[in-house]
Structures are given as C-alpha cells and as structure tokens.
Design a protein around this motif. Structure first.
Motif, short mmCIF file in Angstrom:
data_model
loop_
_atom_site.label_atom_id
_atom_site.label_comp_id
_atom_site.label_asym_id
_atom_site.label_seq_id
_atom_site.Cartn_x
_atom_site.Cartn_y
_atom_site.Cartn_z
N GLU A 1 0.84 -1.19 0.00
CA GLU A 1 0.00 0.00 0.00
C GLU A 1 0.88 1.24 0.00
O GLU A 1 1.88 1.31 0.71
CB GLU A 1 -0.90 0.01 1.23
N SER A 2 0.48 2.18 -0.79
CA SER A 2 1.22 3.43 -0.85
C SER A 2 0.71 4.37 0.24
O SER A 2 -0.49 4.41 0.51
CB SER A 2 1.01 4.07 -2.23
N PRO A 3 1.59 5.17 0.84
CA PRO A 3 1.10 6.15 1.80
C PRO A 3 0.27 7.23 1.13
O PRO A 3 -0.46 7.95 1.79
CB PRO A 3 2.38 6.72 2.41
N ASP A 4 0.38 7.32 -0.19
CA ASP A 4 -0.39 8.30 -0.96
C ASP A 4 -1.29 7.53 -1.93
O ASP A 4 -0.83 7.12 -2.99
CB ASP A 4 0.54 9.23 -1.72
N PRO A 5 -2.57 7.33 -1.58
CA PRO A 5 -3.44 6.52 -2.44
C PRO A 5 -3.67 7.11 -3.83
O PRO A 5 -4.06 6.40 -4.74
CB PRO A 5 -4.75 6.43 -1.66
N MET A 6 -3.43 8.41 -4.01
CA MET A 6 -3.64 9.03 -5.31
C MET A 6 -2.31 9.31 -6.01
O MET A 6 -2.22 10.20 -6.84
CB MET A 6 -4.45 10.31 -5.16
N LEU A 7 -1.29 8.53 -5.68
CA LEU A 7 0.05 8.74 -6.21
C LEU A 7 0.07 8.80 -7.74
O LEU A 7 0.70 9.67 -8.32
CB LEU A 7 0.99 7.64 -5.73
N ASN A 8 -0.63 7.92 -8.40
CA ASN A 8 -0.61 7.86 -9.86
C ASN A 8 -1.86 8.44 -10.51
O ASN A 8 -2.12 8.18 -11.67
CB ASN A 8 -0.40 6.42 -10.31
N GLU B 1 -7.62 22.11 -5.17
CA GLU B 1 -6.59 23.13 -5.43
C GLU B 1 -7.23 24.39 -6.01
O GLU B 1 -8.23 24.34 -6.72
CB GLU B 1 -5.55 22.61 -6.42
N ARG C 1 -5.49 14.21 -7.52
CA ARG C 1 -4.69 14.92 -6.53
C ARG C 1 -4.93 16.42 -6.58
O ARG C 1 -4.65 17.13 -5.62
CB ARG C 1 -3.20 14.66 -6.76
N ARG D 1 -2.99 11.90 -11.07
CA ARG D 1 -2.64 13.32 -10.98
C ARG D 1 -3.87 14.21 -10.92
O ARG D 1 -3.91 15.17 -10.15
CB ARG D 1 -1.76 13.70 -12.17
#
Length: 145
Positions: A79-86, A95, A91, A88
C-alpha cells in the motif's frame, strides 16, 4: 558445464541474475524465482544431484516460493502512503488555480503549478481564481471559490 563451473555456482549466478532482473524490471515475481535458484544452488552444493534432479528441485522450490510470495502479499499488501500517487487529476481536487484562457461554453484552460490544463466549468475570464472540484479524464472541472 559452461566455463567449467560446478552446477551449484550456476544456480547461484542464476539467483543473482534473477534478483538483478527484479530490480531492473520490478514486478515482485522474479525475486521468488531467484530464491528458488538460490535454494537449488545450496542443495546442489551439499548433495551431488544430477542435472534433471536439480531442475526438479528448482521447479518445486519455485512453486513453493511463488506460493509463499502470494500468501505474503495477501497478508501484507503493498500500500502506498499516498493513495492518489498515480492519479494526478484526483490529486488536484480542492486546489485553487488561475484561468489562463477564458472558460467559455464550458471549456477553457487553467494554470496548475508550472503547467496548463484543460478545464471545464462555468464561464470565467482570464485571471479568475477558481477551485478544482473534480476531474474527467485529463480535464479539470472547476467551480467558483
């Protein structure tokens, strides 16, 4: 044998090559075959086995290693600590961005960091600050602040 090496050295070299291949082509699969080759090399070092018997040991060790690896991955999934890593666009939701090409008829462009993205949303002139509220493909959906 090639290079006049004992069979156990060939198995250990194969284990190293497979481990390096796992680093170069990550997929978390070749490492289990590298482990099986290392096990086969260790067994061939201690016991004088024929080449067909070594191949059988490798096959059994490979099956056992892959099975153990699959069980390990089910218990401890990567598991990635950032679930939206891929992802963009996901993420960018939330903003605040600036309109650089007016949004008219639902389409325009906004500046995100040092890049410019397609955007859709309510009409807004250039220079307007808007918030990213969603994404559809590579188009950001914006709304007023």
């Amino acid at each position: 044998m090639p290079f006049d090496l004992d069979p156990h050295w060939l198995w250990l070299i194969a284990a190293i090559v497979l481990a390096i291949a796992e680093i170069v082509l990550p997929g978390f699969f070749l490492i289990w075959l590298a482990a099986a080759a290392a096990i086969t090399g260790a067994i061939a070092f201690f016991f004088a086995l024929s080449v067909p018997l070594q191949a059988l040991v490798f096959a059994i060790a490979a099956l056992a290693a892959v099975y153990a690896g699959r069980r390990y991955m089910k218990v401890y999934p990567a598991e990635s600590p950032d679930p939206m890593l891929n992802d963009r666009t996901a993420r960018l939701i939330g903003e605040i961005v600036t309109v650089v090409e007016p949004i008219g008829e639902g389409h325009g462009r906004v500046r995100v960091g040092d890049g410019v993205w397609n955007a859709s949303g309510p009409e807004a002139p250039s220079g307007t600050t808007v918030r990213v509220v969603g994404a559809q493909g590579n188009t950001l959906i914006v709304g007023p602040l």
